[in-house]
Design a protein around this motif. Structure first.
Motif, short mmCIF file in Angstrom:
data_model
loop_
_atom_site.label_atom_id
_atom_site.label_comp_id
_atom_site.label_asym_id
_atom_site.label_seq_id
_atom_site.Cartn_x
_atom_site.Cartn_y
_atom_site.Cartn_z
N SER A 261 0.80 -1.22 0.00
CA SER A 261 0.00 0.00 0.00
C SER A 261 0.84 1.28 0.00
O SER A 261 0.29 2.37 -0.18
CB SER A 261 -0.93 0.01 1.22
OG SER A 261 -0.19 0.23 2.42
N ILE A 262 2.14 1.15 0.20
CA ILE A 262 3.01 2.32 0.25
C ILE A 262 3.05 2.98 -1.13
O ILE A 262 3.21 2.29 -2.16
CB ILE A 262 4.43 1.93 0.71
CG1 ILE A 262 4.38 1.36 2.13
CG2 ILE A 262 5.38 3.12 0.64
CD1 ILE A 262 5.68 0.72 2.57
N GLU A 263 2.93 4.28 -1.16
CA GLU A 263 2.93 5.01 -2.43
C GLU A 263 4.21 4.74 -3.21
O GLU A 263 5.32 4.86 -2.68
CB GLU A 263 2.80 6.51 -2.16
CG GLU A 263 2.75 7.35 -3.43
CD GLU A 263 2.68 8.84 -3.13
OE1 GLU A 263 2.75 9.63 -4.09
OE2 GLU A 263 2.58 9.19 -1.93
N GLY A 264 4.06 4.34 -4.47
CA GLY A 264 5.20 4.09 -5.34
C GLY A 264 5.64 2.64 -5.39
O GLY A 264 6.40 2.25 -6.28
N VAL A 265 5.18 1.80 -4.47
CA VAL A 265 5.57 0.39 -4.45
C VAL A 265 4.72 -0.38 -5.46
O VAL A 265 3.49 -0.46 -5.34
CB VAL A 265 5.41 -0.23 -3.05
CG1 VAL A 265 5.68 -1.74 -3.10
CG2 VAL A 265 6.36 0.45 -2.06
N ALA A 266 5.38 -0.95 -6.47
CA ALA A 266 4.68 -1.70 -7.51
C ALA A 266 4.58 -3.18 -7.18
O ALA A 266 3.66 -3.87 -7.64
CB ALA A 266 5.38 -1.52 -8.86
N ASP A 267 5.53 -3.69 -6.40
CA ASP A 267 5.51 -5.12 -6.08
C ASP A 267 6.33 -5.35 -4.81
O ASP A 267 7.22 -4.56 -4.46
CB ASP A 267 6.10 -5.93 -7.24
CG ASP A 267 5.92 -7.44 -7.03
OD1 ASP A 267 4.93 -7.82 -6.37
OD2 ASP A 267 6.76 -8.21 -7.50
N VAL A 268 6.01 -6.45 -4.12
CA VAL A 268 6.75 -6.89 -2.94
C VAL A 268 7.05 -8.38 -3.12
O VAL A 268 6.15 -9.16 -3.44
CB VAL A 268 5.94 -6.69 -1.64
CG1 VAL A 268 6.70 -7.25 -0.44
CG2 VAL A 268 5.61 -5.23 -1.43
N HIS A 269 8.31 -8.75 -2.95
CA HIS A 269 8.64 -10.17 -3.03
C HIS A 269 9.81 -10.47 -2.09
O HIS A 269 10.36 -9.58 -1.46
CB HIS A 269 8.98 -10.60 -4.47
CG HIS A 269 10.11 -9.84 -5.09
ND1 HIS A 269 9.91 -8.75 -5.92
CD2 HIS A 269 11.45 -9.98 -5.01
CE1 HIS A 269 11.07 -8.29 -6.33
NE2 HIS A 269 12.03 -9.01 -5.78
N ASP A 270 10.15 -11.75 -2.01
CA ASP A 270 11.22 -12.24 -1.11
C ASP A 270 10.99 -11.74 0.31
O ASP A 270 11.92 -11.33 1.00
CB ASP A 270 12.59 -11.80 -1.62
CG ASP A 270 13.71 -12.67 -1.05
OD1 ASP A 270 13.48 -13.88 -0.88
OD2 ASP A 270 14.80 -12.13 -0.76
N LEU A 271 9.72 -11.81 0.76
CA LEU A 271 9.37 -11.37 2.11
C LEU A 271 9.59 -12.52 3.09
O LEU A 271 9.02 -13.59 2.93
CB LEU A 271 7.90 -10.92 2.14
CG LEU A 271 7.31 -10.57 3.51
CD1 LEU A 271 8.07 -9.42 4.16
CD2 LEU A 271 5.83 -10.25 3.39
N HIS A 272 10.43 -12.28 4.07
CA HIS A 272 10.72 -13.29 5.09
C HIS A 272 10.58 -12.66 6.47
O HIS A 272 11.06 -11.55 6.71
CB HIS A 272 12.13 -13.85 4.92
CG HIS A 272 12.36 -14.55 3.62
ND1 HIS A 272 11.90 -15.84 3.38
CD2 HIS A 272 12.96 -14.14 2.49
CE1 HIS A 272 12.23 -16.20 2.14
NE2 HIS A 272 12.87 -15.18 1.58
#
Length: 334
Positions: A261-272
């Protein structure tokens, strides 16, 4: 640097001008944002360690008194209670030792310090307690098969003494148990000991009133089963933490939704997300931010939010532009 100071590492595959971070094809920023919290909870740690020390002393007193009078009164229930209190002493000693080790600063070789010893202590304590309860059940069954006279008066008097000390010991950990697995384990077993001692007290009254010798070993078996059930959750949770599972109190889905949801963030991956200790949780993730300029304030804000709202103590973020594709983008790749 301040409490949420970021450390930057720049990986550049093409020419990068430091006045601009808008080269969409070449820049990856690895940002480690960590609250420097080694001293923030010193009063809590000091108070918790004091609780462990006091409880150790009280439980040693219980073990000595119950063992002496257990043999004197021929009560397997008192001896069972003494045996479990002895395991509680070991639990408290291991937990205190782990807390003291965890407070030591990191080194070049042990970059996270000794914090994981708190998890190992919780796991070891759970295993020891389950083994001890098995021994208690075995002894009680033998006493059911071959009953011996029991001094009921000595049993209930010593049990009353143990109830008071166990209740005081348990209350020492009441305010720490929500945030520390070892403190929760201590609270559960000390409160359980108070309950077990209550059962022994009732058994003493029954023996004095009726002479029913089978009550003593029967109560021992009940105590052992209750302790085993209470210990199982600690064994499960400590194993999960040792295996780097997401801690039970952390909502991974909510965290990922926040990062996306952060402005400018298009994708999130490798979340540990995993536990560094029984009280400290670590997070690492890759954020794809193609357009927005990455500034310190953004990283500070993310770290503060993860810390204050989601219980993350140590955050490391890798910021990417999105091209070329990250080899860790596949959720099945570690």
């Amino acid at each position: 640097c301040n409490q949420y100071s970021p450390i930057y590492h720049y990986f550049v595959t093409r020419k990068l001008f430091f006045g601009s971070l808008q080269d969409k094809t070449s820049v990856r920023v690895v940002s480690s944002v960590m609250p420097h919290d080694y001293n923030h909870d010193v009063p809590s740690i000091t108070s918790k360690n004091a609780s462990f020390k006091i409880a150790i002393g009280l439980n040693i007193a219980i073990v000595v008194v119950e063992t002496v009078f257990g043999f004197y009164a021929h009560s397997v229930a008192l001896l069972a209670d003494a045996g479990h209190n002895l395991t509680d002493v070991l639990l408290l000693v291991f937990a205190l030792g782990a807390n003291l080790l965890a407070a030591r600063p990191p080194t070049a070789r042990r970059t996270y310090g000794y914090r994981r010893t708190t998890i190992l202590a919780a796991l070891l304590n759970a295993v020891i307690i389950l083994i001890t309860t098995g021994a208690i059940v075995y002894g009680a069954i033998q006493r059911l098969i071959s009953p011996v006279p029991v001094n009921g008066e000595a049993v209930w008097m010593v049990a009353a003494f143990a109830i008071v000390l166990n209740a005081v010991s348990a209350m020492l950990f009441n305010r720490h148990r929500k945030h520390d697995l070892n403190a929760r384990a201590a609270f559960i077993h000390l409160a359980g000991d108070a309950g077990a001692s209550s059962a022994v007290l009732i058994a003493g009254f029954v023996i004095v009133s009726t002479g029913a010798l089978w009550v003593d070993p029967a109560v021992s078996i009940i105590i052992a089963m209750v302790i085993a059930l209470a210990t199982w959750s600690v064994l499960r949770d400590s194993f999960n933490l040792a295996a780097d599972a997401v801690p039970a109190h952390i909502d991974r889905v909510a965290i990922e939704q926040y990062l996306r949801s952060i402005e400018g963030v298009a994708d999130v991956h490798d979340l540990h997300i995993w536990a560094m200790s029984t009280t400290h949780v670590v997070l690492t993730a890759h954020l794809v931010i193609p357009e927005r300029i990455v500034e310190d304030d953004l990283l500070f804000k993310i770290s503060r939010t993860l810390h204050d709202q989601y219980g993350i103590e140590h955050t490391t973020l890798q910021v990417e532009r999105g091209a070329p594709g990250c080899e860790l983008a596949d959720e099945h790749v570690i």
